[in-house]
Design an enzyme around this catalytic site. Structure first.
Site, PDB file in Angstrom:
ATOM      1  N   ASP A  43       0.834  -1.202   0.000  1.00 47.20           N
ATOM      2  CA  ASP A  43       0.000   0.000   0.000  1.00 47.20           C
ATOM      3  C   ASP A  43       0.870   1.255   0.000  1.00 47.20           C
ATOM      4  OD1 ASP A  43      -2.372   1.426   0.030  1.00 47.20           O
ATOM      5  OD2 ASP A  43      -2.483   1.484   2.215  1.00 47.20           O
ATOM      6  N   ARG A  46       0.272   5.038  -4.753  1.00 44.11           N
ATOM      7  CA  ARG A  46      -0.358   6.241  -5.321  1.00 44.11           C
ATOM      8  C   ARG A  46      -0.039   7.481  -4.490  1.00 44.11           C
ATOM      9  NH1 ARG A  46      -6.507   5.404  -6.690  1.00 44.11           N
ATOM     10  NH2 ARG A  46      -6.621   4.765  -4.504  1.00 44.11           N
ATOM     11  N   GLU A  90     -11.856  -4.909  -5.804  1.00 42.10           N
ATOM     12  CA  GLU A  90     -12.383  -3.547  -5.616  1.00 42.10           C
ATOM     13  C   GLU A  90     -11.598  -2.514  -6.425  1.00 42.10           C
ATOM     14  OE1 GLU A  90     -13.666  -6.043  -2.286  1.00 42.10           O
ATOM     15  OE2 GLU A  90     -11.681  -5.588  -3.085  1.00 42.10           O
ATOM     16  N   ASN A  91     -10.331  -2.804  -6.732  1.00 39.47           N
ATOM     17  CA  ASN A  91      -9.503  -1.847  -7.468  1.00 39.47           C
ATOM     18  C   ASN A  91     -10.000  -1.599  -8.892  1.00 39.47           C
ATOM     19  OD1 ASN A  91      -6.383  -2.955  -5.930  1.00 39.47           O
ATOM     20  ND2 ASN A  91      -7.820  -1.369  -5.283  1.00 39.47           N
ATOM     21  N   PHE A  92     -10.836  -2.483  -9.406  1.00 35.96           N
ATOM     22  CA  PHE A  92     -11.406  -2.260 -10.735  1.00 35.96           C
ATOM     23  C   PHE A  92     -12.289  -1.009 -10.760  1.00 35.96           C
ATOM     24  CE2 PHE A  92     -10.539  -6.853 -11.426  1.00 35.96           C
ATOM     25  CZ  PHE A  92      -9.886  -6.754 -12.646  1.00 35.96           C
TER      26      PHE A  92
END
Length: 264
Positions: A43, A46, A90-92
């Site tokens: 994590d 970004r 969920e990242n989609f």
């Protein structure tokens, strides 16, 4: 916070002391009981990119380079199994541009694994766990190529969780068990915790001894929910691209000091 302040000090001023401390930690870690399986929630890519005023894909690129370093650390220490959370179901939901960039990066990295001399020299088997059918065909093809090229190896294992969700893994396992019960291959009385384990994405894989989450968040995020019941959890306030070997060694050293009770 302290780490981020220190990280801006030119390394030349403290490199000798840093190297000495790293060697000390390696010696201590190697003299203790080493984990067989380490899992990492990677994590902070970004946020690291944002800090450097770069687009998200830039952080993911540097995160992939950090993963290569961690594979070297595991080889040096003799840690056989590494599982990393690369992309959740969920990242989609992220922006199409970011998802497309990530998929391109995954495709490139899996194709590189096929010809990476270290993979073949160290004997690393690559497994991709998750709902692969959700991935673009080009990524699925690259994944299959990497898995096929490394299938014969067993010295080290790299599990990459891609299009993965811990709940989805359990649901998929239960569906497969139900099919086998209906077909008569399995009796209901045979179902127990160990049998369910055999229906997970990587059957009979030892549970992680350690779960590390970088980025400062204190949560599991639907990662290996069945497998980490008794894992030792470590949350690090460092973005994944900034995760250092010394951080990794400290975690293992702390793990060696803990008394694992396995729920007792």
């Amino acid at each position: 916070m302290i780490y981020r302040i220190i990280s801006h000090i030119p390394k030349i001023f403290f490199k000798p002391a840093y190297d000495l401390y790293e060697r000390y930690l390696i010696e201590k870690v190697k003299s203790g009981v080493l984990p067989k399986h380490v899992a990492i929630i990677m994590d902070g890519n970004r946020r690291w990119a944002r800090k450097h005023e770069k687009p998200p894909w830039y952080g993911h690129l540097f995160g992939s380079k950090k993963l290569e370093e961690i594979l070297e650390w595991c080889h040096e220490l003799g840690i056989r199994i590494l599982t990393v959370y690369a992309f959740s179901t969920e990242n989609f939901k992220r922006s199409k541009e970011e998802v497309d960039r990530l998929m391109k990066l995954f495709e490139e990295k899996f194709r590189e694994l096929v010809t990476d001399k270290r993979v073949h020299e160290y004997g690393v088997r690559v497994n991709v766990i998750g709902r692969k059918e959700l991935l673009p065909k080009s990524v699925r093809d690259a994944v299959e190529e990497a898995e096929r090229a490394t299938r014969k190896y067993n010295n080290y294992i790299l599990n990459v969780a891609l299009a993965y969700g811990g709940r989805s893994e359990i649901v998929d396992a239960v569906k497969d068990i139900a099919r086998d019960v209906i077909s008569g291959k399995l009796r209901i009385e045979e179902i127990d915790e160990e049998l369910l384990r055999r229906y997970l994405y990587v059957p009979n894989m030892p549970d992680p001894d350690i779960v590390i989450r970088t980025g400062g968040e204190v949560r599991i995020s639907n990662f290996l929910l069945y497998q980490i019941a008794y894992s030792e959890l470590f949350f690090v306030d460092v973005y994944f691209p900034e995760f250092r070997k010394i951080d990794f060694l400290r975690i293992i050293r702390e793990f060696q000091k803990r008394e694992r009770r396995f729920g007792r």
